[in-house]
Design an enzyme around this catalytic site. Structure first.
Site, mmCIF file in Angstrom:
data_model
loop_
_atom_site.group_PDB
_atom_site.id
_atom_site.type_symbol
_atom_site.label_atom_id
_atom_site.label_comp_id
_atom_site.label_asym_id
_atom_site.label_seq_id
_atom_site.Cartn_x
_atom_site.Cartn_y
_atom_site.Cartn_z
ATOM 1 N N GLY A 1 0.775 -1.237 0.000
ATOM 2 C CA GLY A 1 0.000 0.000 0.000
ATOM 3 C C GLY A 1 0.804 1.283 0.000
ATOM 4 O O GLY A 1 0.350 2.287 0.550
ATOM 5 N N ASN B 1 1.314 3.117 -2.651
ATOM 6 C CA ASN B 1 0.523 4.065 -3.453
ATOM 7 C C ASN B 1 -0.668 4.584 -2.656
ATOM 8 O O ASN B 1 -0.998 5.766 -2.713
ATOM 9 C CB ASN B 1 0.077 3.423 -4.764
ATOM 10 C CG ASN B 1 1.181 3.427 -5.798
ATOM 11 O OD1 ASN B 1 1.447 4.448 -6.411
ATOM 12 N ND2 ASN B 1 1.848 2.293 -5.967
ATOM 13 N N LEU C 1 -6.690 -6.517 -20.072
ATOM 14 C CA LEU C 1 -5.766 -6.464 -18.936
ATOM 15 C C LEU C 1 -4.615 -5.491 -19.223
ATOM 16 O O LEU C 1 -3.889 -5.658 -20.204
ATOM 17 C CB LEU C 1 -5.207 -7.862 -18.661
ATOM 18 C CG LEU C 1 -4.233 -7.973 -17.487
ATOM 19 C CD1 LEU C 1 -4.946 -7.678 -16.171
ATOM 20 C CD2 LEU C 1 -3.588 -9.338 -17.448
ATOM 21 N N ARG D 1 -15.465 -15.374 -9.820
ATOM 22 C CA ARG D 1 -14.947 -14.001 -9.929
ATOM 23 C C ARG D 1 -16.099 -13.003 -9.961
ATOM 24 O O ARG D 1 -16.016 -11.925 -9.395
ATOM 25 C CB ARG D 1 -14.112 -13.854 -11.205
ATOM 26 C CG ARG D 1 -12.762 -14.512 -11.139
ATOM 27 C CD ARG D 1 -11.913 -14.168 -12.366
ATOM 28 N NE ARG D 1 -10.685 -14.948 -12.357
ATOM 29 C CZ ARG D 1 -9.572 -14.602 -11.710
ATOM 30 N NH1 ARG D 1 -9.517 -13.479 -11.040
ATOM 31 N NH2 ARG D 1 -8.503 -15.364 -11.749
ATOM 32 N N HIS E 1 0.264 0.835 -13.554
ATOM 33 C CA HIS E 1 0.982 -0.376 -13.949
ATOM 34 C C HIS E 1 2.466 -0.031 -14.069
ATOM 35 O O HIS E 1 2.822 0.949 -14.727
ATOM 36 C CB HIS E 1 0.435 -0.897 -15.290
ATOM 37 C CG HIS E 1 1.094 -2.158 -15.707
ATOM 38 N ND1 HIS E 1 0.814 -3.373 -15.116
ATOM 39 C CD2 HIS E 1 2.068 -2.402 -16.618
ATOM 40 C CE1 HIS E 1 1.566 -4.305 -15.665
ATOM 41 N NE2 HIS E 1 2.332 -3.739 -16.572
ATOM 42 N N ASN F 1 -6.004 2.543 -12.890
ATOM 43 C CA ASN F 1 -4.984 1.630 -12.365
ATOM 44 C C ASN F 1 -3.621 2.250 -12.635
ATOM 45 O O ASN F 1 -3.489 3.134 -13.486
ATOM 46 C CB ASN F 1 -5.098 0.280 -13.092
ATOM 47 C CG ASN F 1 -4.119 -0.750 -12.559
ATOM 48 O OD1 ASN F 1 -3.903 -0.854 -11.349
ATOM 49 N ND2 ASN F 1 -3.498 -1.494 -13.450
ATOM 50 N N MET G 1 -4.434 -7.170 -6.892
ATOM 51 C CA MET G 1 -3.907 -8.282 -7.682
ATOM 52 C C MET G 1 -4.982 -9.302 -8.051
ATOM 53 O O MET G 1 -4.761 -10.508 -7.977
ATOM 54 C CB MET G 1 -2.757 -8.960 -6.917
ATOM 55 C CG MET G 1 -1.615 -8.038 -6.603
ATOM 56 S SD MET G 1 -0.862 -7.327 -8.084
ATOM 57 C CE MET G 1 0.022 -8.756 -8.702
ATOM 58 N N ARG G 2 -6.140 -8.821 -8.430
ATOM 59 C CA ARG G 2 -7.182 -9.717 -8.938
ATOM 60 C C ARG G 2 -7.594 -9.227 -10.317
ATOM 61 O O ARG G 2 -7.730 -8.014 -10.535
ATOM 62 C CB ARG G 2 -8.433 -9.712 -8.050
ATOM 63 C CG ARG G 2 -8.213 -10.212 -6.652
ATOM 64 C CD ARG G 2 -7.834 -11.666 -6.591
ATOM 65 N NE ARG G 2 -8.843 -12.569 -7.133
ATOM 66 C CZ ARG G 2 -8.607 -13.856 -7.379
ATOM 67 N NH1 ARG G 2 -7.416 -14.376 -7.150
ATOM 68 N NH2 ARG G 2 -9.565 -14.618 -7.855
ATOM 69 N N ILE G 3 -7.792 -10.172 -11.216
ATOM 70 C CA ILE G 3 -8.331 -9.814 -12.525
ATOM 71 C C ILE G 3 -9.815 -9.554 -12.354
ATOM 72 O O ILE G 3 -10.529 -10.379 -11.766
ATOM 73 C CB ILE G 3 -8.062 -10.929 -13.548
ATOM 74 C CG1 ILE G 3 -6.557 -11.009 -13.809
ATOM 75 C CG2 ILE G 3 -8.839 -10.690 -14.838
ATOM 76 C CD1 ILE G 3 -6.135 -12.155 -14.693
HETATM 77 C C1 GRF Z 1 2.931 -0.996 -7.864
HETATM 78 O O1 GRF Z 1 4.114 -1.419 -8.455
HETATM 79 C C2 GRF Z 1 1.905 -0.714 -8.928
HETATM 80 O O2 GRF Z 1 2.476 -0.250 -10.108
HETATM 81 C C3 GRF Z 1 1.317 -2.087 -9.168
HETATM 82 O O3 GRF Z 1 1.282 -2.676 -7.898
HETATM 83 C C4 GRF Z 1 2.284 -2.120 -7.067
HETATM 84 C C5 GRF Z 1 1.603 -1.643 -5.820
HETATM 85 O O4 GRF Z 1 2.524 -1.285 -4.823
HETATM 86 N N1 GRF Z 1 0.034 -1.988 -9.798
HETATM 87 P P1 GRF Z 1 2.008 -0.708 -3.441
HETATM 88 O O5 GRF Z 1 1.186 -1.800 -2.781
HETATM 89 O O6 GRF Z 1 1.216 0.512 -3.725
HETATM 90 O O7 GRF Z 1 3.257 -0.414 -2.661
#
Ligand code: GRF
Length: 221
Positions: A17, A19, A149, A70, A114, A112, A95-97
């Site tokens: 977390g 971000n 995706l 899902r 990436h 999102n 981390m789920r599609i």
């Molecule tokens: C980051 O690398 C982001 O680009 C990817 O998942 C990671 C999340 O990191 N989607 P954090 O949990 O925010 O530290």
């Protein structure tokens, strides 16, 4: 909107977390004119849940393993988000599609980040793939989420150099610093409606955004 008239963000996580923390900090220091109203993790062990609780943000785990499909899991997410008057849904290491059940519910207000220069390296292990390819530049991309995706229209992209001594970890750390700047910035643009998604693509200040997104420079802050 929340009771103070601030746009309300739901942030979905699965891990540490950082971000999410960048969003919490940006809301606190006024760089982002919004409130993180809700944090959801599919993973009960996610470190980000504690970050949310430390900041006084309602945080809950909706464990995908408790659902048969899902679609059922996604509907549970939709129900919780819809009950919270959320303006923008932010995937931050979730981390789920996601299925159309979730994506169509929030199309245009679902983003999102990436950790690659999309369209390069959708999917996992992006930093190692950049190193293996001998890339001299890597980076990260904020994009709208569509059914494809890591394939929705890019919005904002930040680049970092790749050094010869880099490992996937050192490169990931350099990229993460940029993520913590550009992701709240893109959210602010969405809230201000400078950034909009239509079925013909993404637009910023009325101009179509280039295929790889706006390239971040410090003067955009
Ligand atoms: C980051 O690398 C982001 O680009 C990817 O998942 C990671 C999340 O990191 N989607 P954090 O949990 O925010 O530290």
């Amino acid at each position: 909107m929340n009771q103070r008239g601030l746009p309300c963000l739901a942030i979905l996580i699965s891990g540490r977390g950082t971000n999410l923390q960048a969003f919490i900090d940006a809301c606190a220091n006024g760089h982002l004119n919004a409130q993180v109203g809700l944090v959801i993790s599919n993973n009960p062990q996610a470190g980000g849940l504690q970050r949310a609780r430390d900041a006084g943000i309602p945080a809950r785990c909706i464990d995908h393993r408790d659902y048969h499909s899902r679609e059922e899991f996604d509907q549970a997410l939709v129900d919780v988000i819809d009950a919270n008057a959320v303006d923008l849904v932010v995937l931050a290491g979730f981390m789920r599609i996601l299925t159309p059940v979730f994506i169509t519910a929030f199309l245009g207000r679902l983003v999102n980040i990436h950790p690659s220069l999309l369209p390069l390296y959708p999917g996992l292990h992006t930093h190692q793939r950049a190193l293996d390819a001998g890339d001299t530049t890597a980076g990260t991309t904020v994009h709208f989420v569509t059914q494809e995706l890591d394939g929705g229209p890019p919005v904002l992209q930040a680049r970092v150099p790749v050094y010869t001594h880099d490992t996937a970890e050192s490169l990931a750390a350099r990229v993460a610093k940029e993520e913590h700047i550009i992701y709240p910035l893109a959210a602010q643009w969405l809230i201000e409606e400078r950034l909009v998604w239509t079925d013909t693509g993404a637009f910023f200040d009325g101009q179509r955004i280039p295929a790889t997104g706006i390239q971040y420079t410090a003067d955009l802050l």
